[in-house]
Design a protein around this motif. Structure first.
Motif, PDB file in Angstrom:
ATOM      1  N   GLU A   1      13.615  -8.584   9.977  1.00 19.97           N
ATOM      2  CA  GLU A   1      13.326  -8.081  11.320  1.00 19.97           C
ATOM      3  C   GLU A   1      11.943  -7.426  11.345  1.00 19.97           C
ATOM      4  OE1 GLU A   1      14.594  -8.510  14.236  1.00 19.97           O
ATOM      5  OE2 GLU A   1      12.899  -7.310  14.937  1.00 19.97           O
ATOM      6  N   ALA A   2      11.091  -7.847  12.290  1.00 21.29           N
ATOM      7  CA  ALA A   2       9.716  -7.340  12.314  1.00 21.29           C
ATOM      8  C   ALA A   2       9.466  -6.395  13.479  1.00 21.29           C
ATOM      9  CB  ALA A   2       8.749  -8.518  12.396  1.00 21.29           C
TER      10      ALA A   2
ATOM     11  N   GLY B   1       6.550   3.713  12.181  1.00 19.08           N
ATOM     12  CA  GLY B   1       5.339   4.515  12.018  1.00 19.08           C
ATOM     13  C   GLY B   1       4.173   3.763  11.399  1.00 19.08           C
ATOM     14  N   ASN B   2       4.483   2.667  10.711  1.00 20.29           N
ATOM     15  CA  ASN B   2       3.448   1.787  10.166  1.00 20.29           C
ATOM     16  C   ASN B   2       2.380   2.479   9.332  1.00 20.29           C
ATOM     17  OD1 ASN B   2       4.555  -0.544  11.390  1.00 20.29           O
ATOM     18  ND2 ASN B   2       3.805   0.281  13.330  1.00 20.29           N
TER      19      ASN B   2
ATOM     20  N   THR C   1       7.371  -6.897   6.881  1.00 14.83           N
ATOM     21  CA  THR C   1       7.249  -7.573   8.173  1.00 14.83           C
ATOM     22  C   THR C   1       6.385  -6.780   9.149  1.00 14.83           C
ATOM     23  OG1 THR C   1       9.341  -6.525   8.714  1.00 14.83           O
ATOM     24  CG2 THR C   1       9.421  -8.828   8.089  1.00 14.83           C
ATOM     25  N   SER C   2       6.568  -5.462   9.165  1.00 12.75           N
ATOM     26  CA  SER C   2       5.800  -4.672  10.125  1.00 12.75           C
ATOM     27  C   SER C   2       4.316  -4.739   9.764  1.00 12.75           C
ATOM     28  CB  SER C   2       6.297  -3.229  10.156  1.00 12.75           C
ATOM     29  OG  SER C   2       5.915  -2.537   8.996  1.00 12.75           O
ATOM     30  N   GLN C   3       4.002  -4.752   8.480  1.00 12.90           N
ATOM     31  CA  GLN C   3       2.611  -4.842   8.059  1.00 12.90           C
ATOM     32  C   GLN C   3       2.005  -6.195   8.455  1.00 12.90           C
ATOM     33  OE1 GLN C   3       1.420  -2.008   6.797  1.00 12.90           O
ATOM     34  NE2 GLN C   3      -0.544  -2.956   7.162  1.00 12.90           N
TER      35      GLN C   3
ATOM     36  N   ILE D   1       6.411 -13.035  -0.334  1.00 12.55           N
ATOM     37  CA  ILE D   1       7.512 -12.197  -0.824  1.00 12.55           C
ATOM     38  C   ILE D   1       8.720 -12.321   0.115  1.00 12.55           C
ATOM     39  CG2 ILE D   1       8.290  -9.859  -1.333  1.00 12.55           C
ATOM     40  CD1 ILE D   1       5.509  -9.102  -2.065  1.00 12.55           C
ATOM     41  N   LEU D   2       8.456 -12.275   1.403  1.00 13.35           N
ATOM     42  CA  LEU D   2       9.545 -12.421   2.380  1.00 13.35           C
ATOM     43  C   LEU D   2      10.276 -13.742   2.203  1.00 13.35           C
ATOM     44  CD1 LEU D   2       7.888 -11.032   5.621  1.00 13.35           C
ATOM     45  CD2 LEU D   2       9.960 -10.179   4.547  1.00 13.35           C
ATOM     46  N   LEU D   3       9.481 -14.793   2.012  1.00 17.52           N
ATOM     47  CA  LEU D   3      10.068 -16.115   1.821  1.00 17.52           C
ATOM     48  C   LEU D   3      10.953 -16.141   0.578  1.00 17.52           C
ATOM     49  CD1 LEU D   3       9.944 -19.140   2.813  1.00 17.52           C
ATOM     50  CD2 LEU D   3       8.290 -19.455   0.998  1.00 17.52           C
ATOM     51  N   LEU D   4      10.402 -15.589  -0.518  1.00 21.61           N
ATOM     52  CA  LEU D   4      11.169 -15.592  -1.766  1.00 21.61           C
ATOM     53  C   LEU D   4      12.446 -14.772  -1.600  1.00 21.61           C
ATOM     54  CD1 LEU D   4       8.319 -15.210  -4.410  1.00 21.61           C
ATOM     55  CD2 LEU D   4       9.632 -17.250  -3.830  1.00 21.61           C
TER      56      LEU D   4
END
Lengths: 317, 267
Positions: free
Chosen positions: A240-241, A249-250, A266-268, A292-295
């Motif tokens: 979830e992004a 707060g990013n 995701t937020s980055q 990394i998200l994909l993995l």
């Protein structure tokens, strides 16, 4: 027998006629070919898309390490994320992603199991009729709406409750909790409903109470299904992004506690991807986050398959 | 086309004061919503005997059986009285969990839990608060011996119950029931999913078990009723038509519908 064979093999006019009749294509066989052709075509197209996506993300994501010569180890463990100055430490985002994912799953799972038990065992008719649409509605709400509610309600509430800005892991956890709850609940409901009725009957006939039956027989035999549900929920939380970006707060720094501002992979990605130039280190670094998200999503998938297989073995053995 | 039989003419035996009854029903009625599935069942079950309930599909025999340990709660409405040790157990304030510990049930389809053989038997004991491993182990052995399964599984108690054959699974279910040391054992067509050899084993087990338990068995199979039971009740379309000793039932049935059923005219 031999005589029959001889007769059948005789190349007279009658067998030729049958030969033609049995070999020529009819409408039915042509439909068959067409159907098969179309489905192969669709499958092929999908495989092509998936494969090229994998290749694209991998090649872009690896560029950080191959072209910009950032060490993988430094990328994974470095805590300083300042791509413009060449500091590529993704640990804060990795920690942030895992923190909100696990926290949301831990908070949501008991609620989800409780709701699912209510819907399947305690009030399978009226309760289910009432809750099913609620859950479907929760699934259908766009994530930007969740994020907006988080921003308007949860963040001020946290600010009021614990001070600080209100943006942070705990706000993100809360928003994700509401978002993954319906996913985990509806899959848990499915797995509880899949428990054979005769298990329940057997247990009740032995004088076990309803609660004993639920906790020791029904939940036990639905364990692998419930685990799968939780992992699907986690996969959703991890990926979830938008909603997360709106409340976390990013700040690309290592989170110190649950109320400090943080950021996730995701937020980055969503906040950074518009500001970078293709082919530069900052851009490549974002692709590495995507990798990394994909993995991780591959990992979640593999985990689900593994659990399903274990569950199956348990029932067959 | 099924012949119409009068439900007025029935031949239902009752027992004199000398016979100890383990269980007795008075005017038992069962309703599935508006569907009146069981009419006025007045049956007594003598202690330490096997009673068979026979009849065609849809005759209400399973429905009746399931009412006896309140397994129809939440499924059907059961009215009338069920007497057990002088208590009417068909009342809302009766503890159904306690009843089911004393009146066990074995189902048509073997339904062991997907746990080990041992776990299947100790499940209810543990749920009932038995903790000592020695006690549990002893119960596992005695109940498996009671169900004539011990010799076949004593070395594989920790294997999954689902690895057993159908007949073994059903005897495990019997063992699981008798582990709770009930008075009464209800069996709902326990052999209908089994092959003939497994059936013989289950029947032998039942004949052995009647020394300690009162057994009520629903069966489709008239030969089985004749082989194992002492008393026999014939159900037809939700009515108990005839209840008598098994010998009489098969040699000299009293009313036309029973005669036709025994003769194989329908069912």
């Amino acid at each position: 027998m031999e005589q029959t064979n001889l007769q059948l093999n005789k190349p007279d006019s009658q067998t030729n006629e049958w030969d033609a009749r049995l070999h020529h294509a009819t409408r039915a066989t042509r439909e068959d070919w067409a159907g098969r052709g179309i489905s192969y075509l669709c499958i092929g197209a999908i495989i092509l898309v998936v494969a090229s996506m994998l290749w694209f993300i991998s090649s872009k994501g690896i560029a950080t390490f191959t072209q910009n010569h950032v060490s993988v180890w430094k990328f994974l463990t470095g805590t300083n994320w300042a791509p413009d100055t060449g500091h590529i430490g993704a640990a804060p985002m990795i920690v942030g992603s895992f923190a909100v994912t696990f926290a949301a799953a831990i908070v949501a799972t008991p609620f989800a199991i409780g709701t699912a038990i209510f819907m399947t065992e305690i009030s399978p008719n009226r309760g289910r009729k009432l809750l099913q649409p609620v859950i479907e509605l929760l699934v259908g709400i766009p994530s930007v709406v969740y994020g907006f509610i988080g921003l308007a309600v949860v963040v001020p509430f946290m600010r009021h409750l614990v001070g600080g800005s209100g943006f942070g892991i705990i706000s993100a956890t809360f928003v994700l909790f509401v978002m993954v709850l319906p996913t985990i609940t509806s899959m848990t409901v499915d797995s509880l409903r899949a428990v054979p009725r005769y298990y329940k009957e057997a247990s009740l006939a032995l004088g076990a109470t309803r609660w004993q039956t639920i906790s020791r027989v029904i939940l036990r035999s639905a364990t692998s299904g419930i685990l799968t549900a939780v992992i699907f929920g986690m996969a959703r939380a991890f990926g979830e992004a938008l909603a997360v970006q709106m409340v976390i707060g990013n700040a690309a720094v290592m989170p110190k506690n649950l109320i400090s501002a943080a950021s996730t992979l995701t937020s980055q990605l969503t906040s950074g991807i518009g500001d970078t130039i293709d082919g530069t280190l900052p851009n490549n670094a974002l692709w590495s986050l995507a990798l990394i998200l994909l993995l991780m999503s591959l990992f979640f998938n593999a985990l689900v398959r593994f659990i399903a297989k274990r569950g199956q073995l348990k029932h067959e053995r | 086309m099924l012949k119409q039989y009068s439900f007025e003419k029935t031949a239902v035996q009752s027992f004199d004061a000398q016979t100890t009854l383990a269980l007795k029903t008075e005017d038992l009625q069962v309703f599935y919503g508006a569907n009146h599935a069981m009419h006025d069942a007045n049956l007594g079950f003598p202690k330490n005997q096997i009673t068979a309930l026979i009849g065609a599909s849809g005759s209400g025999k399973s429905t009746y059986l399931r009412s006896l340990n309140r397994m129809n709660d939440g499924i059907a409405t059961v009215t009338g009285k069920i007497w057990y040790h002088g208590v009417n157990i068909n009342e809302p304030n009766v503890n159904i969990y306690e009843i089911r510990k004393h009146i066990g049930m074995v189902f048509q389809r073997p339904n062991p839990f997907s746990k080990s053989i041992r776990e299947n038997i100790v499940y209810a004991l543990k749920a009932n608060g038995m903790k000592s491993k020695a006690d549990l182990d002893e119960r596992v052995e005695t109940s498996l011996r009671g169900a004539a399964l011990w010799d076949e599984v004593k070395d594989t108690l920790d294997k999954s119950a689902l690895s057993l054959s159908g007949g073994q699974q059903q005897r495990l279910c019997i063992a699981r029931s008798i582990a709770m040391a009930p008075d009464v054992l209800l069996l709902d067509e326990p052999c209908s999913a089994l092959d003939p050899i497994s059936t013989v084993k289950v029947e032998e087990t039942l004949l052995e078990l009647q020394k300690q338990y009162t057994i009520i068995i629903v069966t489709h199979n008239m030969q089985q009723a004749a082989r194992v039971s002492s008393q026999c009740a014939f159900f037809h379309l939700g009515h108990v038509m005839e209840y008598t000793s098994t010998g009489t039932m098969f040699s000299n049935p009293q009313i036309p519908v029973t005669q036709d059923y025994i003769a194989g005219s329908f069912g």
